[in-house]
Design a protein around this motif. Sequence first.
Motif, mmCIF file in Angstrom:
data_model
loop_
_atom_site.group_PDB
_atom_site.id
_atom_site.type_symbol
_atom_site.label_atom_id
_atom_site.label_comp_id
_atom_site.label_asym_id
_atom_site.label_seq_id
_atom_site.Cartn_x
_atom_site.Cartn_y
_atom_site.Cartn_z
ATOM 1 N N SER A 1 83.746 -47.975 122.749
ATOM 2 C CA SER A 1 82.051 -49.279 121.330
ATOM 3 C C SER A 1 82.016 -47.915 120.896
ATOM 4 O O SER A 1 81.622 -48.249 119.773
ATOM 5 C CB SER A 1 81.438 -50.355 121.752
ATOM 6 O OG SER A 1 80.886 -49.428 123.198
ATOM 7 N N VAL A 2 81.319 -46.787 121.115
ATOM 8 C CA VAL A 2 80.811 -45.921 120.350
ATOM 9 C C VAL A 2 82.204 -45.244 119.739
ATOM 10 O O VAL A 2 81.817 -44.447 118.713
ATOM 11 C CB VAL A 2 80.808 -44.809 121.377
ATOM 12 C CG1 VAL A 2 79.736 -44.898 122.757
ATOM 13 C CG2 VAL A 2 81.687 -43.869 122.272
ATOM 14 N N TYR A 3 83.314 -45.020 119.939
ATOM 15 C CA TYR A 3 84.198 -44.314 118.552
ATOM 16 C C TYR A 3 84.414 -45.557 117.488
ATOM 17 O O TYR A 3 84.071 -46.326 117.149
ATOM 18 C CB TYR A 3 85.159 -44.352 119.095
ATOM 19 C CG TYR A 3 86.126 -43.597 120.023
ATOM 20 C CD1 TYR A 3 86.086 -41.905 120.141
ATOM 21 C CD2 TYR A 3 85.236 -44.405 121.634
ATOM 22 C CE1 TYR A 3 85.980 -41.298 121.730
ATOM 23 C CE2 TYR A 3 85.669 -43.690 122.696
ATOM 24 C CZ TYR A 3 85.455 -42.219 122.577
ATOM 25 O OH TYR A 3 85.781 -41.319 123.473
ATOM 26 N N PRO A 4 84.373 -44.927 116.317
ATOM 27 C CA PRO A 4 84.442 -45.080 114.910
ATOM 28 C C PRO A 4 85.644 -45.893 115.409
ATOM 29 O O PRO A 4 86.356 -45.138 115.335
ATOM 30 C CB PRO A 4 84.248 -43.712 113.550
ATOM 31 C CG PRO A 4 84.951 -42.766 114.375
ATOM 32 C CD PRO A 4 83.949 -42.766 116.404
ATOM 33 N N GLU A 5 85.319 -46.709 113.843
ATOM 34 C CA GLU A 5 86.364 -47.062 113.765
ATOM 35 C C GLU A 5 87.827 -46.420 112.680
ATOM 36 O O GLU A 5 87.238 -45.966 112.188
ATOM 37 C CB GLU A 5 86.947 -48.656 111.894
ATOM 38 C CG GLU A 5 85.268 -50.093 112.636
ATOM 39 C CD GLU A 5 85.527 -51.329 111.954
ATOM 40 O OE1 GLU A 5 86.312 -50.942 111.098
ATOM 41 O OE2 GLU A 5 84.966 -51.674 112.403
ATOM 42 N N SER A 6 88.483 -46.513 113.362
ATOM 43 C CA SER A 6 90.349 -45.851 112.974
ATOM 44 C C SER A 6 91.605 -46.624 112.899
ATOM 45 O O SER A 6 91.446 -47.569 114.245
ATOM 46 C CB SER A 6 89.847 -44.294 113.241
ATOM 47 O OG SER A 6 89.481 -44.462 114.663
ATOM 48 N N ASN A 7 92.483 -45.904 112.964
ATOM 49 C CA ASN A 7 93.478 -46.440 113.262
ATOM 50 C C ASN A 7 94.180 -45.993 115.136
ATOM 51 O O ASN A 7 95.625 -45.571 115.132
ATOM 52 C CB ASN A 7 94.714 -45.528 112.583
ATOM 53 C CG ASN A 7 95.201 -44.340 112.533
ATOM 54 O OD1 ASN A 7 94.163 -43.294 112.797
ATOM 55 N ND2 ASN A 7 96.057 -44.079 111.118
ATOM 56 N N VAL A 8 93.081 -45.062 115.561
ATOM 57 C CA VAL A 8 93.292 -43.941 116.629
ATOM 58 C C VAL A 8 93.428 -44.959 117.819
ATOM 59 O O VAL A 8 91.972 -45.934 118.060
ATOM 60 C CB VAL A 8 92.775 -42.770 116.818
ATOM 61 C CG1 VAL A 8 92.959 -42.882 118.321
ATOM 62 C CG2 VAL A 8 92.645 -42.150 116.224
ATOM 63 N N ARG A 9 93.910 -45.134 118.790
ATOM 64 C CA ARG A 9 93.969 -46.221 120.079
ATOM 65 C C ARG A 9 92.825 -45.704 120.726
ATOM 66 O O ARG A 9 93.463 -44.490 120.967
ATOM 67 C CB ARG A 9 95.458 -46.464 120.305
ATOM 68 C CG ARG A 9 95.179 -47.743 121.534
ATOM 69 C CD ARG A 9 97.280 -47.952 121.259
ATOM 70 N NE ARG A 9 97.561 -47.116 121.655
ATOM 71 C CZ ARG A 9 98.585 -46.573 122.493
ATOM 72 N NH1 ARG A 9 97.984 -47.957 123.623
ATOM 73 N NH2 ARG A 9 99.977 -45.578 123.016
ATOM 74 N N GLU B 1 72.778 -40.958 121.812
ATOM 75 C CA GLU B 1 72.409 -42.420 121.534
ATOM 76 C C GLU B 1 72.856 -42.293 123.751
ATOM 77 O O GLU B 1 74.295 -41.848 123.878
ATOM 78 C CB GLU B 1 72.642 -43.086 120.445
ATOM 79 C CG GLU B 1 72.129 -44.129 119.841
ATOM 80 C CD GLU B 1 72.921 -44.188 118.587
ATOM 81 O OE1 GLU B 1 73.872 -45.329 119.080
ATOM 82 O OE2 GLU B 1 72.466 -44.916 117.310
ATOM 83 N N GLN B 2 72.587 -43.375 124.511
ATOM 84 C CA GLN B 2 72.964 -42.988 125.479
ATOM 85 C C GLN B 2 74.002 -44.353 125.746
ATOM 86 O O GLN B 2 73.654 -45.940 125.373
ATOM 87 C CB GLN B 2 71.869 -43.514 127.095
ATOM 88 C CG GLN B 2 71.343 -43.600 128.134
ATOM 89 C CD GLN B 2 72.151 -41.516 128.486
ATOM 90 O OE1 GLN B 2 71.602 -40.914 128.151
ATOM 91 N NE2 GLN B 2 73.162 -41.795 129.582
ATOM 92 N N ALA B 3 75.241 -44.114 126.135
ATOM 93 C CA ALA B 3 76.187 -45.189 126.270
ATOM 94 C C ALA B 3 75.820 -46.413 127.111
ATOM 95 O O ALA B 3 76.114 -47.220 127.287
ATOM 96 C CB ALA B 3 77.323 -44.618 126.109
ATOM 97 N N ARG B 4 75.572 -45.632 128.140
ATOM 98 C CA ARG B 4 75.872 -46.822 129.165
ATOM 99 C C ARG B 4 75.153 -45.759 130.656
ATOM 100 O O ARG B 4 75.069 -44.062 130.714
ATOM 101 C CB ARG B 4 77.006 -46.544 129.915
ATOM 102 C CG ARG B 4 77.835 -46.153 130.507
ATOM 103 C CD ARG B 4 79.257 -46.066 131.510
ATOM 104 N NE ARG B 4 79.872 -45.696 131.015
ATOM 105 C CZ ARG B 4 81.236 -45.219 130.793
ATOM 106 N NH1 ARG B 4 82.276 -46.516 130.886
ATOM 107 N NH2 ARG B 4 82.502 -44.225 131.024
ATOM 108 N N ASN B 5 73.903 -45.913 132.058
ATOM 109 C CA ASN B 5 73.510 -45.595 133.054
ATOM 110 C C ASN B 5 73.930 -45.802 134.268
ATOM 111 O O ASN B 5 74.329 -45.099 134.581
ATOM 112 C CB ASN B 5 72.105 -46.369 132.786
ATOM 113 C CG ASN B 5 71.276 -46.055 131.466
ATOM 114 O OD1 ASN B 5 71.212 -44.515 130.645
ATOM 115 N ND2 ASN B 5 70.860 -47.356 130.636
#
Length: 464
Positions: A42-50, A323-327
Amino acid sequence: MSKLAIVITDGVGYRNFVLSDCIAESQNKFDEVVILSFLPASVYPESNVRIIELEAFQEKFKHWFFRKAKEVAHLFNHKKDNLGIQDNLKTNYSTQKNTRGIATRLIYKLVPYFHSENAITTYTRWQQKTFSKEPITKQYIDLLEQEKFDLLLFTHQRPPYIAPLAYAAQKTNTPIATFIFSWDNLASKGRMASDFNYYLVWSDLMKNELLTYYPKLNAKQVEVVGTPQFEPYVLDRFACHKENFFKAFELDNSKKTICFSCGDIATSKNDALYIETICEAYLSKKIPDVNILIRTSPAETPERFSSLVKKYPFVKWNYPKWEQARNSHQEQWSQRIPTIEDVVDLKSILQFTDLNINMLSTMSLDFMCFDKPVINTVFGNEENNLYNDQRFLGYVHIDYVVQSNATKIVKNEHELIKAINLYLSSPSTDSENRKKLLDLQISKPLQGTSKRIAETVFQWSQNV
């Protein structure tokens, strides 16, 4: 069909390879680029990369034991005349009475007799056997067999949680390459998490270090490409206008600006003292009337400076927008993710401030990319009851800084005030030395770094 997997291990790897041009340049060379991520998808920007999110590996005692053995053996093997490795060797020792503490002491008794490269290869092989029956290893093998990547590029060589994936790649005959993460990772750190087929390094200096500390490698496995860590500084999309910089940080545009950049509390314990010293010099008019901007470390939250925020209200603070993505991860700091806004903030600070002060951090190089003068504060020693940060002057990678005369190394208040006044009045002082140090540490131009990486990795992927 050519297919590359880029393994994003942590937030800095995300900044280096996702926020630079590495993905786009790799797509220009490969038919498909896939991100294997130890961060949430979920942290990645929208793109055509899987994006394929990888399950976080939880290291058990059996995995840890052989990792620790090969790390301590590596340190023992290279401790002669190397203060950084000697320090690391002391830090890794444990007096705790728990299982790992007892096992660490056993390792320290064995390693003086078994520390050669062949011994390290044996420890590595035994560690790999501990992975062989793990469910996560089977998941990785199944994934690699299904995807049929031509090469995996790891964006960091040291995190222990990448070892099972590297092992799975070796079991499926998938070539693996890695990028050496930082300027100090070879001369003062322990063993890499795995053996790799290929290595990307910052400089000719780093290539020589790699071949010295890993004598079984040959030069053909190593390519000098520079580092994408600094590439955003030459990318237009991260630009900020000067007036916007002063407005964003509420600075007086008629004054010069000093930026103190903090390290993390583990290695930069005297930062609060240095900030106080600068502020008191400002209040007593020992330095000119300037803006003072403090940038805290993105590796930690800023609570330890809360008393200084109240004590010196004229100081402006930049808390990195990570931003802390997960703990729920064995290395929580690795899950801190930089925002695009923070890269813009950092670039504007580097570009529009007049002087940087820090305790021997990589930020010295960041500011030198913009030819800004740098002061390195090291007040602590063995006699004055401060945290002994002067010992870092003996580390190999820091000794290059000392010998270069590219910065002013200051060991007390008087030297700090003198250096501040010199650099504010004559910012070109040591400019040539700064350029020479940058050339030593980063042997390629910032422009085109990602393209060099993509071209190199593509060439390696064809070596079948």
